[in-house]
Design a protein around this motif. Sequence first.
Motif, mmCIF file in Angstrom:
data_model
loop_
_atom_site.group_PDB
_atom_site.id
_atom_site.type_symbol
_atom_site.label_atom_id
_atom_site.label_comp_id
_atom_site.label_asym_id
_atom_site.label_seq_id
_atom_site.Cartn_x
_atom_site.Cartn_y
_atom_site.Cartn_z
ATOM 1 N N GLU A 46 0.827 -1.199 0.000
ATOM 2 C CA GLU A 46 0.000 0.000 0.000
ATOM 3 C C GLU A 46 0.872 1.263 0.000
ATOM 4 O O GLU A 46 0.598 2.210 -0.748
ATOM 5 C CB GLU A 46 -0.884 -0.045 1.246
ATOM 6 N N THR A 91 -7.055 9.543 0.256
ATOM 7 C CA THR A 91 -8.158 8.589 0.347
ATOM 8 C C THR A 91 -7.635 7.186 0.607
ATOM 9 O O THR A 91 -8.148 6.454 1.450
ATOM 10 C CB THR A 91 -8.958 8.602 -0.970
ATOM 11 N N ASN A 92 -6.560 6.830 -0.126
ATOM 12 C CA ASN A 92 -6.029 5.482 0.024
ATOM 13 C C ASN A 92 -5.414 5.269 1.397
ATOM 14 O O ASN A 92 -5.485 4.170 1.937
ATOM 15 C CB ASN A 92 -5.012 5.192 -1.079
ATOM 16 N N ILE A 143 -8.335 4.532 3.657
ATOM 17 C CA ILE A 143 -8.810 3.171 3.412
ATOM 18 C C ILE A 143 -7.831 2.160 3.993
ATOM 19 O O ILE A 143 -8.216 1.170 4.605
ATOM 20 C CB ILE A 143 -9.012 2.935 1.902
ATOM 21 N N THR A 166 -8.432 -0.884 6.610
ATOM 22 C CA THR A 166 -8.141 -2.269 6.258
ATOM 23 C C THR A 166 -7.194 -2.895 7.268
ATOM 24 O O THR A 166 -7.419 -4.003 7.753
ATOM 25 C CB THR A 166 -7.484 -2.332 4.871
ATOM 26 N N VAL A 214 -12.869 3.131 -4.642
ATOM 27 C CA VAL A 214 -13.332 3.411 -3.283
ATOM 28 C C VAL A 214 -14.509 2.496 -2.936
ATOM 29 O O VAL A 214 -14.558 1.895 -1.857
ATOM 30 C CB VAL A 214 -13.726 4.895 -3.135
ATOM 31 N N GLU A 230 -13.463 -1.006 -2.264
ATOM 32 C CA GLU A 230 -12.934 -1.200 -0.904
ATOM 33 C C GLU A 230 -14.052 -1.249 0.122
ATOM 34 O O GLU A 230 -14.007 -2.037 1.062
ATOM 35 C CB GLU A 230 -11.944 -0.078 -0.559
ATOM 36 N N ILE A 231 -15.090 -0.387 -0.054
ATOM 37 C CA ILE A 231 -16.228 -0.438 0.876
ATOM 38 C C ILE A 231 -16.857 -1.820 0.817
ATOM 39 O O ILE A 231 -17.143 -2.459 1.838
ATOM 40 C CB ILE A 231 -17.266 0.643 0.512
ATOM 41 N N THR A 241 -7.995 -6.817 -0.411
ATOM 42 C CA THR A 241 -7.164 -5.629 -0.283
ATOM 43 C C THR A 241 -6.053 -5.631 -1.321
ATOM 44 O O THR A 241 -5.784 -4.606 -1.949
ATOM 45 C CB THR A 241 -6.554 -5.563 1.124
#
Lengths: 114, 524
Positions: A38, A78-79, A82, A86, B152, B155-156, B186
Motif C-alpha cells: 500500500e 483517500t487510500n 482506506i 483495512t 473506493v 474497498e467499501i 485488499t
Amino acid sequence: MYYNLPFIIAAVIAVIGIGAMLFRRNLIKVIMGLSLVEAAVNLFLVALGYRMDAIAPIFTNAPGTSMVLPTVQAMTLTNIVIGIATTALLLSFTMIIYKKYGSANTDTVRKLRG
Amino acid sequence: MNGDFIIQNAPALLLAVPMLAAFATPLIGRLGSLARNIWVIAAMTLTSAIGLLLAYDVFTAGTVLYTFGALDPASALPLDSGGIPVRIIFTVDAMSAFMVIIAAISGFAVMLYMMASEAKGSGKDGFYALFLLLIVGILGMVCTGDIFNFFVFLEINSLAGAALVAYRVDKGVAVEAGLKYAVISTIGGLFVLFAIALLYGQYGALNMAVIASSMQYTGLDKIALVLFLSALAMKSGAVPMHFWTPDAYSMAPGSITALLVVASQASLYGVFRVVFTLYNVALDYAAVGWIIIILGVLSMFVGVTMALVQKDVKRLMAYHAVSQTGYMLLGVGVGLAVLGQQTAFDTFGFVAMEGGIFHILNHAMYKGLLFLTAGAIFYRTGTRSLNKLGGLGHSMKWTMIFFIIGALAIAGIPPFNGFASKLLIYESVFLFNPVLSIIAMVVSILTLASFVKVFHAIFMGPKQPQYSDVQEAPLPMLVGMAILAVITIAFGIAPGLVVDSIVAPAATALADQGGYIASVLGGL
C-alpha cells in the motif's frame, strides 16, 4: 534516471511487500507486507503528480503557475484512510484468531480446506 | 420531497439513503430493537424502490448522468468545469441499471430473510449497518463512471463483506475465512489502484469516458489491463483465483452469502466494464477474449468437479457459484473475442453476450435462493454436513420446494430461468467453437448430478430422531426465499420478455463504447 527514482523505489517496496506476504508465516508479518504494498502504491501516486520546481497547488497569491498535481494527492489521502481501516480490520481478525487458535502462524490457521 | 426531485437525484439518493441509514443504525439501535428493525426495513425498501425507479428511467429514457456538485446534475460538462469532466460523474447506462436491478431485488429479499435469521444473534446493530454498507459498495461500483470512485466502492464492498463473513466468530473459523477474504480483496484493490494510477499518469483523467476516448493501448495500458483483470477476476471468484470463495461463502451467515454472490458479480461487472468500455476494440480483442473464455471454462470445470466431492452443503454450493461464474465469463468472452468482426458479432457474438449477462441476473436469483435455503436448514438443524442431515422433507416442506426450484434452475432444466440463459450461451457458443459448448453442457449435467445428491441427502429418507422437533423456517425467511423463487420461475417462463426489455439493452450498452463516451462527453 534521477526523475525515475521514486518509481523504481515504489517498485522495490512493492516487491518487498509481496515477498513478505508470500514467504512469511506470521500473520502480523503478512499484514505488514500488505501495508508495504500500500505504501508503494501511495508513493507511486504522489510521484506521478510531482513536477520539478513546482509549488503546492494553492492559487491564492501563487508566485508561479507551475504546480504539482493535486488529484493524485487527494487519491493518496483517500487510500491512506482506506489503508488504515483495512489494517485495523485485519489486525483485529488476527487478534481473534490468536485468541481462538493460540497461534497466528499460517501453518496452524488452516482449518478450512477441501 | 416530490417525485421529480427523487427521479432527478436518483443516482445520488441510491447511495445516500443506505449510507446514512447504515451509520445511523447503531444510534437508532439504542432506542430498541423494534425501532432498529423498522429503520433497516424502511431504508432497504426505499433503496430498492429508488434503484428500480432509476433502472426504469434508464431503460425508458436512456443513460442517466449525475454530476456531483454541479448546479445541473444531468449535464456532465457544466460551464464552470471548462469542458472537462473534472467532477465525479455517475454514468448509469443500461448495463449499470441491469446490475442495480439485481442488487435491489437480492438486497430486499436478503433483508427480509435476515430479520428472522439473525433475530437470535447478538450485535445486530453492527451487523445491519455492515449489511447496508455492503449494499452501498455494490450499488456504487455498478453506478459510478469514475475509476477512482470505483476503487473506493470496491474497498467499501470488500471491507463490509469481510467483516460480515467474520461476524459470527464460530470458534475462530469464520474469522479465518474473513481474514482470507480481506487480504485477497485488499491486495486486489491495491492492484486496481495501481492500474488506475498508470492510466491517470498517461491520460490525466479518471473519468471512464475520457480515458476510453483517448485510449492508445500502449505498453503501460497493457500492464494496467492485466492488473485490472487479475484483481477483478480474483474478486469475482474465477479459477485459478477462486480459493477464497468456498471459505468465505461457507462461513458467512446464510443471508450474507446470498448477498456476497451479488458482491462478486459487481466485480465481474468491473471486468466487463474495463474490457468493453475502457479498452473495447483498442485491445487485442481476440487474445483477451480467449483469455476470458479459458478462465470461464476452467472455472466451470474446476468448480463443478470440486463441488462433487464436498460434504458441507454451503461449501458445495460455493463451488457451484465458481462454476456458474464460468458461464458468464464464457458468454461475454465469446462476445469479446469476435467484437471487431461485425458479421460474426451479429450472428452469434451478441447473443453470447446476452446469454452471459442474462446469466448474471439468473445466477443472483437462483444461487441466492439456494444459499438462503441452506441458511434456513442450518438455522433449524445447526449443521451443514450432508452426512448428518436427512429426512427434512417431512418437516421443512416449503424450504424443500424452494430448494427444488433453485436446484433445477442451476442445472438448466426448463422452465426455470437457468435454462433460458444457458440455452442462449449453448446456441451461440456452438457457432463459435462447438467444443466449448459441449463442455458447458457436460458441466450442466454434472451440476444436476451434484444437486440430486444434495437433495437426496438433505430432504429424502425417513424422519430422523435428532431432527424430530425441527420446524419450518420462520415466515420472513420464507417470504425472502419466495421472492427469489417467484422471479426464478417468472424469468424462466417469459425469458423473451426479459431479454428484450433489459438484457439486450445492457449487452448493447456494454458493446457500444462510442455510445458510452458520447453520453458523457456529448457526441465527439
